[in-house]
Scaffold this active site. Structure first.
Site, PDB file in Angstrom:
ATOM      1  N   GLY A 197      -5.754   1.648   5.116  1.00  0.00           N
ATOM      2  CA  GLY A 197      -4.669   2.192   4.308  1.00  0.00           C
ATOM      3  C   GLY A 197      -4.341   3.636   4.573  1.00  0.00           C
ATOM      4  N   ALA A 198      -5.066   4.301   5.474  1.00  0.00           N
ATOM      5  CA  ALA A 198      -4.801   5.721   5.716  1.00  0.00           C
ATOM      6  C   ALA A 198      -3.401   5.949   6.269  1.00  0.00           C
ATOM      7  CB  ALA A 198      -5.848   6.286   6.674  1.00  0.00           C
ATOM      8  N   GLY A 199      -2.983   5.073   7.191  1.00  0.00           N
ATOM      9  CA  GLY A 199      -1.633   5.217   7.744  1.00  0.00           C
ATOM     10  C   GLY A 199      -0.556   4.963   6.708  1.00  0.00           C
ATOM     11  N   ASP A 200      -0.820   4.051   5.771  1.00  0.00           N
ATOM     12  CA  ASP A 200       0.147   3.768   4.707  1.00  0.00           C
ATOM     13  C   ASP A 200       0.251   4.959   3.757  1.00  0.00           C
ATOM     14  OD1 ASP A 200       0.114   1.259   5.909  1.00  0.00           O
ATOM     15  OD2 ASP A 200      -1.346   0.469   4.480  1.00  0.00           O
ATOM     16  N   LYS A 205       1.416   9.255  15.152  1.00  0.00           N
ATOM     17  CA  LYS A 205       0.179   9.625  14.477  1.00  0.00           C
ATOM     18  C   LYS A 205      -1.001   9.455  15.426  1.00  0.00           C
ATOM     19  CE  LYS A 205       1.151   6.323  11.711  1.00  0.00           C
ATOM     20  NZ  LYS A 205       0.996   5.271  10.669  1.00  0.00           N
ATOM     21  N   ALA A 247      -0.489  14.694  13.917  1.00  0.00           N
ATOM     22  CA  ALA A 247       0.714  13.888  14.150  1.00  0.00           C
ATOM     23  C   ALA A 247       1.802  14.772  14.722  1.00  0.00           C
ATOM     24  CB  ALA A 247       1.176  13.237  12.843  1.00  0.00           C
ATOM     25  N   ASN A 303       0.824  -1.206   0.000  1.00  0.00           N
ATOM     26  CA  ASN A 303       0.000   0.000   0.000  1.00  0.00           C
ATOM     27  C   ASN A 303       0.862   1.262   0.000  1.00  0.00           C
ATOM     28  OD1 ASN A 303      -2.189  -1.725   0.216  1.00  0.00           O
ATOM     29  ND2 ASN A 303      -2.467  -1.389   2.402  1.00  0.00           N
ATOM     30  N   GLY A 359      -4.351  10.085  14.196  1.00  0.00           N
ATOM     31  CA  GLY A 359      -5.543  10.140  13.365  1.00  0.00           C
ATOM     32  C   GLY A 359      -6.023  11.558  13.135  1.00  0.00           C
ATOM     33  N   ALA A 360      -7.300  11.792  13.424  1.00  0.00           N
ATOM     34  CA  ALA A 360      -7.894  13.112  13.184  1.00  0.00           C
ATOM     35  C   ALA A 360      -7.261  14.201  14.036  1.00  0.00           C
ATOM     36  CB  ALA A 360      -9.394  13.054  13.446  1.00  0.00           C
TER      37      ALA A 360
END
Length: 290
Positions: free
Chosen positions: A249-252, A220, A226, A40, A222-223
């Site tokens: 996949g958001a972190g990727d 990180k 970071a 990803n 999230g909303a």
């Protein structure tokens, strides 16, 4: 060229809008597509305009061939070895409105070969190595993950590592994992992973604590954004608030945007913003890749 080392698997994405009814039926939308943290990230790096090679292992089966073909079509160069007799790894992703749970069969990912990893790094003339933490978290692939970091160090290549997942981190232990990644240029972890590795506390404190063993750390939230620690005061990056369709996949994607910016000479602030932009794009769609 950025080389990404880690997992390439099939994601079975189960998108459900309410609680799972244990022992009964739960309505869901189910799709099958390519996944794996490393794959990803490589796909999102290509989306960000970076030349990228993925080093991974799959089974010598239709799933493995399909997964490689998807990445090639996305602009990723694949140094992926197919192993006869082993299935391509697969992950069932239970994606609810706010969170995701993964049920994983690592399959051929556990057969990642140290020599193949070193050969791919050498052949690519890489300027940066990004290692998914998953190879380090499993005994079968750990030697390959360590070989990647050693090869990068010997060649003067910058390195980043994604801490991957809190549960297997707890299994191997924080001290072991931090010893494996000691000296890495950049460590990325989410809130749960940061708590495993640095103990409880505010994300800025956790990030600063972890710089005892690596040059830079990104935690990180999230909303909530970071935090970046290393070479100066802790910086905070704000997230882009968008309607969320799927967090898979958001972190990727965040890692790819951040690495692409940082490897191109961007400041920590610019890298955090670039990561947030790709992360926002990821959560606005269904699936883990662009």
């Amino acid at each position: 060229m950025i080389v990404v080392v880690g997992d390439l698997v099939t994601d079975v994405l189960v998108e459900h809008s309410g609680p799972i009814q244990i022992g009964s039926d739960t309505n869901a939308s189910i799709t099958v597509r390519g996944g794996g943290q490393a794959a990803n990230t490589a796909a999102w790096l290509a989306r960000a305009g970076q030349a990228v090679t993925l080093v991974a292992a799959v089974g010598d089966d239709p799933a493995g061939r399909d997964r490689v073909a998807e990445l090639v079509a996305a602009g990723v160069r694949c140094a992926v070895r197919a192993h006869a007799g082993a299935p391509t790894g697969s992950v069932v992703v239970l994606a609810g409105p706010e969170e995701r749970t993964m049920i994983t069969d690592r399959g051929a990912s556990l057969l990642l070969d140290p020599a193949a990893v070193v050969d791919a790094i050498e052949a690519s003339q890489a300027r940066h190595l990004h290692l998914s933490g998953y190879p380090l978290l499993h005994e079968g692939s750990r030697a390959a993950g360590l070989a990647a970091l050693t090869a990068a160090s010997e060649r003067g290549i910058t390195t980043s590592v994604d801490a991957a997942s809190a549960a297997p981190l707890r299994s191997v232990g924080a001290s072991a994992f931090l010893a494996w990644v000691r000296g890495t240029d950049l460590l990325l972890c989410n809130a749960d992973e940061a708590e495993v590795l640095a103990g409880p506390g505010e994300p800025a404190e956790q990030a600063a604590r972890l710089t005892a063993g690596v040059r830079h750390v990104v935690v990180k939230q999230g909303a909530a954004g970071a935090w970046w620690a290393g070479d100066g005061p802790v910086r905070r990056g704000r997230s882009e608030r968008v309607p969320m369709k799927d967090p898979t996949g958001a972190g990727d994607a965040f890692a790819a945007g951040l690495i692409a910016s940082w490897c191109s000479g961007g400041t920590p602030e610019a890298a955090l913003a670039a990561g947030a932009a790709l992360g926002a794009e990821a959560v606005s769609q269904i699936g883990a890749r662009p």
